[in-house]
Design an enzyme around this catalytic site. Structure first.
Site, short mmCIF file in Angstrom:
data_model
loop_
_atom_site.label_atom_id
_atom_site.label_comp_id
_atom_site.label_asym_id
_atom_site.label_seq_id
_atom_site.Cartn_x
_atom_site.Cartn_y
_atom_site.Cartn_z
N ASP B 38 107.38 137.29 136.96
CA ASP B 38 106.63 138.54 136.94
C ASP B 38 105.15 138.18 136.79
OD1 ASP B 38 105.56 141.03 136.55
OD2 ASP B 38 107.06 141.68 135.09
N ARG B 84 113.78 141.14 141.26
CA ARG B 84 115.13 141.00 141.83
C ARG B 84 115.14 141.38 143.32
NH1 ARG B 84 116.61 143.65 136.86
NH2 ARG B 84 117.34 142.15 135.32
N ASP B 133 116.94 135.74 131.88
CA ASP B 133 116.58 134.45 131.28
C ASP B 133 117.00 134.29 129.83
OD1 ASP B 133 114.66 136.25 130.31
OD2 ASP B 133 112.94 135.21 131.18
N ASP B 134 117.22 135.38 129.11
CA ASP B 134 117.54 135.23 127.68
C ASP B 134 119.01 135.48 127.35
OD1 ASP B 134 117.27 137.90 128.32
OD2 ASP B 134 116.19 138.44 126.50
N GLU B 221 122.17 148.75 137.75
CA GLU B 221 123.45 148.13 138.08
C GLU B 221 124.35 149.13 138.78
OE1 GLU B 221 121.97 148.20 135.10
OE2 GLU B 221 122.04 146.22 134.14
N ARG B 251 119.28 138.46 123.05
CA ARG B 251 117.85 138.65 123.28
C ARG B 251 117.09 137.74 122.31
NH1 ARG B 251 115.50 143.95 123.15
NH2 ARG B 251 114.70 143.60 125.24
O1 LIG Z 1 108.39 143.43 132.66
C1 LIG Z 1 109.37 142.69 132.76
C2 LIG Z 1 110.43 142.69 131.83
C3 LIG Z 1 111.48 141.81 132.00
N1 LIG Z 1 111.52 140.94 133.06
C4 LIG Z 1 112.68 140.04 133.23
O2 LIG Z 1 113.79 140.87 133.52
C5 LIG Z 1 114.96 140.42 132.85
C6 LIG Z 1 115.47 141.53 131.92
O3 LIG Z 1 114.49 141.79 130.92
P1 LIG Z 1 114.83 141.78 129.35
O4 LIG Z 1 115.59 140.53 129.02
O5 LIG Z 1 113.58 142.04 128.59
O6 LIG Z 1 115.78 143.06 129.29
P2 LIG Z 1 116.95 143.43 128.31
O7 LIG Z 1 117.27 142.23 127.44
O8 LIG Z 1 116.44 144.57 127.52
O9 LIG Z 1 118.09 143.77 129.20
C7 LIG Z 1 114.58 139.15 132.10
O10 LIG Z 1 115.03 138.03 132.84
C8 LIG Z 1 113.07 139.25 131.99
O11 LIG Z 1 112.44 137.97 131.95
C9 LIG Z 1 110.50 140.94 134.00
O12 LIG Z 1 110.55 140.16 134.95
N2 LIG Z 1 109.44 141.81 133.82
MN LIG Z 2 117.46 140.21 128.06
#
Ligand SMILES: O=c1ccn([C@@H]2O[C@H](COP(=O)(O)OP(=O)(O)O)[C@@H](O)[C@H]2O)c(=O)[nH]1
Ligand SMILES: [Mn+2]
Ligand SMILES: O=c1ccn([C@@H]2O[C@H](COP(=O)(O)OP(=O)(O)O)[C@@H](O)[C@H]2O)c(=O)[nH]1
Ligand SMILES: [Mn+2]
Lengths: 271, 271
Positions: B38, B84, B133-134, B221, B251
């Protein structure tokens, strides 16, 4: 051998945390993982995870429950004390057994060039590292610590209110001269558990419980290192003279389980 | 081939998160990792991390900055939409190129038993998975999704206010019949990004941007799956008929950087 000592607390993210830690550690050669649960006895969840992990027999699974904290708020007291102490006791057994086996091999008449009856045990071998379950480890940190002679150190990302905390190395002498640190600067060795490794010999030569429940939060590391290190110059700087971050003190967010009451999950599904 | 699409947001834990995800993905055979930052352009930090990751040439590194969110609070809007969508566009190129190469191989006179000039391209091969990623991934989830025919599904740990969310499978018919879910139950496919994989053919057959910035949080989704799935019975249940948790929506806690003002870290040290 690298002996990795990991205390692990029960909770909704325990399996996730251990899963990704195992996924990293299984890739490191000559590593023995000692996992000590904060439980009265080892659990089936962790036993099965370790069994599946691909660590083969290179792990030990122990448990000891933390003592109840009598005085002061929980966040002020050190975590994982009893678990790491038990891990150290177990480590001593592993290292002594390995040294005895090495001595046996030396004395064996099948082996050419041996010197019979020379010594009862060989020198203790190995390096000890304390790896919390929710930190993040670059595989390279294990190759850095593997060659520790006495006590080696390196910086840790995202800890102590900073982007990183770590030793500052004088480039001329290649020695640690001070610390980059914000939180509890008055500590003698202001360094996180994830930022050092200790040669196994030290744990054999210094008996007893090395960590104390009475250490305030943040002082476990300093008190432990003070047993083995007198001057900063004794520390072996790793990770490009402490300029590269190879480990991060990440923390896994506590999960929101607010829907469980209205929509209970099947307790037979292990999460 | 499994195509893994990972959006990645800049921030203090980005490198740690990508480090442990790479450490898992590098162990999966026949996997191509598409990382979309991003950012206006790919960063040197992520480029070097991917280079070192041991993924060899099995990755793509792209970037697109998220659009500014015009209306409503940030937490209500879906995340990683533009990233995505760019990942899907890139995936289509990869899959089409692979199909053309396969067709070329078929037509090649060196190969015995070939049917010349039969078709311009082979059928698209591969499975697509969206991996944030997390999150935490058990290596086994990739072997489950690898054999997806159309759309496969499985439960996700620690998400939606529950210990796990997931499809409920009728053991007699081995079909998905309903969902275990608390949050936003009214969704047609109430499932997290981490809980499904889609055969690559679907992305070739359905052109255009498949994710929309106007989907409310939690609906990306459902809207995506609704393009490909009409009835629950079409879904392929994986992970022991959806009874085993192989992925967790963990997270990473936002770091405390409160000491940076008083004790600034060296900005040249990459964390
Ligand atoms: O402004 C944003 C917020 C999130 N992400 C990415 O989108 C995915 C989902 O985000 P996040 O993990 O914050 O969402 P959650 O855990 O709330 O589902 C992750 O791989 C983030 O790195 C992104 O590219 N831009
Ligand atoms: Mn996440
Ligand atoms: O009561 C406790 C709290 C923590 N731990 C373990 O001790 C280590 C450090 O705990 P935590 O990660 O919570 O500490 P922090 O991230 O604050 O340093 C982790 O491996 C935990 O699983 C434990 O065994 N018992
Ligand atoms: Mn921790």
């Amino acid at each position: 051998v690298i002996y990795v000592i990991t205390p692990s607390k029960p909770g909704p993210t325990q399996k996730a945390d251990l899963t990704r830690l195992a996924s990293t550690l299984r890739q490191v050669p000559a590593l023995h993982w000692i996992v000590i649960e904060d439980q009265p006895a080892p659990t089936a969840l962790v036993a099965a995870l370790l069994e599946r992990s691909g660590m083969r027999n290179s792990y030990s699974h122990l448990a000891v429950q933390s003592e109840a904290v009598s005085a002061g708020p929980r966040y002020k007291t050190a975590r994982g004390v009893e678990q790491r102490n038990l891990g150290i006791a177990h480590l001593r057994e592993l290292v002594s057994a390995a040294a005895a086996a090495a001595a046996q091999l030396k004395r064996s008449p099948q082996r050419p060039g041996d010197q019979q009856g020379e010594s009862e045990t060989s020198a203790p071998e190995g390096v000890v590292y304390f790896a919390d379950d929710d930190n993040t480890y670059d595989l390279r940190v294990f190759e850095e610590m593997r060659f520790t002679q006495h006590v080696s150190v390196w910086p840790v990302g995202i800890v102590g209110g900073l982007m990183y905390e770590g030793p500052v190395v004088d480039l001329a002498t290649r020695r640690v001269v001070r610390w980059h640190v914000g939180w509890k600067k008055q500590r003698q060795f202001p360094i996180d558990m994830a930022g050092f490794a200790i040669h196994a010999r030290n744990f054999i030569n210094t008996p007893g419980e090395l960590l104390s429940r009475s250490s305030p939060r943040g002082y476990l590391e300093s008190h432990l290192l003070a047993r083995f290190v007198r001057q900063l110059a004794q520390l072996e700087p790793k990770a490009d003279l402490c300029s590269t971050i190879l480990v991060w003190h990440t923390r896994t967010e506590a999960p929101d389980l607010s829907q469980e009451e209205a929509h209970p999950s099947d307790p037979l599904v292990e999460v």
